[in-house]
Design a protein around this motif. Structure first.
Motif, PDB file in Angstrom:
ATOM      1  N   HIS A 126      -7.570  83.141   3.400  1.00  6.12           N
ATOM      2  CA  HIS A 126      -7.302  82.203   4.487  1.00  6.12           C
ATOM      3  C   HIS A 126      -8.609  81.614   4.974  1.00  6.12           C
ATOM      4  N   LEU A 127      -8.681  80.294   4.986  1.00 10.46           N
ATOM      5  CA  LEU A 127      -9.838  79.594   5.535  1.00 10.46           C
ATOM      6  C   LEU A 127      -9.426  78.990   6.873  1.00 10.46           C
ATOM      7  N   LYS A 128     -10.004  79.512   7.935  1.00 13.24           N
ATOM      8  CA  LYS A 128      -9.736  79.005   9.282  1.00 13.24           C
ATOM      9  C   LYS A 128     -10.757  77.933   9.610  1.00 13.24           C
ATOM     10  N   GLY A 129     -10.302  76.695   9.746  1.00 10.78           N
ATOM     11  CA  GLY A 129     -11.212  75.593  10.020  1.00 10.78           C
ATOM     12  C   GLY A 129     -11.307  75.282  11.498  1.00 10.78           C
ATOM     13  N   PHE A 130     -12.489  74.884  11.923  1.00  8.41           N
ATOM     14  CA  PHE A 130     -12.730  74.497  13.314  1.00  8.41           C
ATOM     15  C   PHE A 130     -13.099  73.023  13.362  1.00  8.41           C
ATOM     16  N   HIS A 131     -12.519  72.312  14.344  1.00  6.56           N
ATOM     17  CA  HIS A 131     -12.780  70.897  14.550  1.00  6.56           C
ATOM     18  C   HIS A 131     -12.425  70.100  13.291  1.00  6.56           C
ATOM     19  N   LYS A 132     -13.385  69.512  12.607  1.00 13.86           N
ATOM     20  CA  LYS A 132     -13.077  68.625  11.485  1.00 13.86           C
ATOM     21  C   LYS A 132     -12.903  69.362  10.156  1.00 13.86           C
ATOM     22  N   GLN A 133     -13.068  70.664  10.157  1.00  7.56           N
ATOM     23  CA  GLN A 133     -12.892  71.425   8.917  1.00  7.56           C
ATOM     24  C   GLN A 133     -11.417  71.736   8.684  1.00  7.56           C
ATOM     25  N   GLN A 134     -10.916  71.368   7.512  1.00  8.80           N
ATOM     26  CA  GLN A 134      -9.530  71.632   7.122  1.00  8.80           C
ATOM     27  C   GLN A 134      -9.317  73.138   6.959  1.00  8.80           C
ATOM     28  N   ALA A 135      -8.126  73.608   7.324  1.00  8.64           N
ATOM     29  CA  ALA A 135      -7.744  74.994   7.110  1.00  8.64           C
ATOM     30  C   ALA A 135      -6.930  75.106   5.825  1.00  8.64           C
ATOM     31  N   TYR A 136      -7.098  76.229   5.122  1.00 11.38           N
ATOM     32  CA  TYR A 136      -6.355  76.450   3.867  1.00 11.38           C
ATOM     33  C   TYR A 136      -5.873  77.899   3.806  1.00 11.38           C
ATOM     34  N   ASP A 137      -4.752  78.093   3.100  1.00 10.59           N
ATOM     35  CA  ASP A 137      -4.276  79.432   2.746  1.00 10.59           C
ATOM     36  C   ASP A 137      -4.010  79.450   1.248  1.00 10.59           C
ATOM     37  N   TRP A 138      -4.487  80.507   0.591  1.00 13.29           N
ATOM     38  CA  TRP A 138      -4.180  80.692  -0.828  1.00 13.29           C
ATOM     39  C   TRP A 138      -3.342  81.941  -0.952  1.00 13.29           C
ATOM     40  N   LYS A 139      -2.110  81.780  -1.397  1.00 12.01           N
ATOM     41  CA  LYS A 139      -1.172  82.893  -1.508  1.00 12.01           C
ATOM     42  C   LYS A 139      -1.174  83.436  -2.933  1.00 12.01           C
TER      43      LYS A 139
END
Length: 297
Positions: free
Chosen positions: A284-297
């Motif tokens: 799980h990539l938790k993004g802040f402000h302009k950073q996109q968040a991603y989840d890899w299952k």
């Protein structure tokens, strides 16, 4: 649930749910997907890139003097989340007209970065060695090598250095063109041996991109990707350089490009992230402000 423009890529289906990109494995044929998950532990990593700190007026969309405030904001979040370590993905500083000025930039921003997390890793970016030699930059940040690997929590981590010209000469003292980024034969040999000796799921950190063949890409990136793919254990590459959110999957490896911290005025235009490598093998990539968040299952 809405359909993502990423569609289906190399054995995984991508879709968006609640604004977060989800990638679901359709096949477990890749060795990385079948790595022994029971041996993994949860690892939390702070990621920042392209700070470009400099004491000079804005240049286009780059607001160099705003970087310290943005970094401090990231530091507050990291103190709450308590990552195991933080990785800076390159271009910590911007170019200067003299070695003395460049060292002043580096000392100031690194002193502030040092307060963010006690354990830090640095990736060399082209701006880090525009005026300095690599040895000067590495000495200041107390990092002995520009490419290296380490293990943590059942994971293997690799840091790459693409700041070499096509003739194999290292960047330094304005002796290069930024579009001529390469991983030389010696580093490729090291990478091959390092991955062959490894049995853990692997995460790679880079500055110049390994998933594109344009000006922001490493010129010999197809050769580098072959080495990564051959190991069967590389799950993701996190990179900077092009200052934008982007995600590609090539032969089972996710190439995640992070947004630049320097872009835009003020802390509302910040961008940084927390990477959670979970014990069950999900990412799980938790993004802040302009950073996109991603989840890899």
């Amino acid at each position: 649930m809405s359909t993502s423009p990423y569609g289906t890529t190399n054995g995984r289906r991508a879709f968006v749910k609640d604004g977060v990109l989800l990638l679901t494995a359709m096949s477990l044929g890749n060795q990385a997907l079948s790595a022994p998950l029971a041996k993994r532990e949860s690892v939390k990593i702070g990621l920042i890139t392209d700070l470009h700190y400099a004491d000079k007026p804005p240049g286009g969309s780059r607001h160099y003097r705003d970087t310290p405030a943005k970094l401090a904001q990231a530091g507050i979040e990291f103190q709450k989340e308590k990552p195991n370590f933080v990785v800076e993905l390159g271009d910590l500083i911007d170019a200067a007209s003299s070695v003395k000025t460049e060292q002043t930039y580096l000392r100031k921003i690194n002193a502030e970065f040092s307060q963010v997390c006690p354990e830090r890793y640095y990736v060399l970016g082209n701006h880090c060695v525009d005026t300095l030699h690599k040895e000067e930059f590495l000495s200041e940040v107390e990092q002995p090598k520009s490419f290296y690997s380490f293990d943590r929590g059942g994971y293997h981590f690799v840091v790459l250095d693409s700041c070499f010209r096509s003739d194999g000469q290292p960047y330094g003292r304005k002796n290069f063109t930024w579009t001529d980024a390469n991983i030389p034969a010696e580093e490729l040999e090291w990478l091959t041996a390092d991955l062959e000796a490894n049995s853990k799921p692997t995460i790679v950190f880079a500055h110049q991109r390994l998933d594109v063949s344009n000006n922001h890409g490493v010129k010999n990136c197809p050769e580098v990707r072959k080495v990564l793919e051959k190991s069967g254990l590389v799950e993701a590459v996190f990179q900077g350089h092009s200052h934008q959110n982007d995600l590609n999957e090539i032969n089972g490896i996710h190439y995640c490009t992070m947004v630049a911290m320097v872009e835009g005025a003020g802390i509302d235009n910040n961008g940084f992230s927390l990477l959670n490598l979970n014990a069950d093998g999900t990412i799980h990539l938790k993004g802040f402000h302009k950073q996109q968040a991603y989840d890899w299952k």
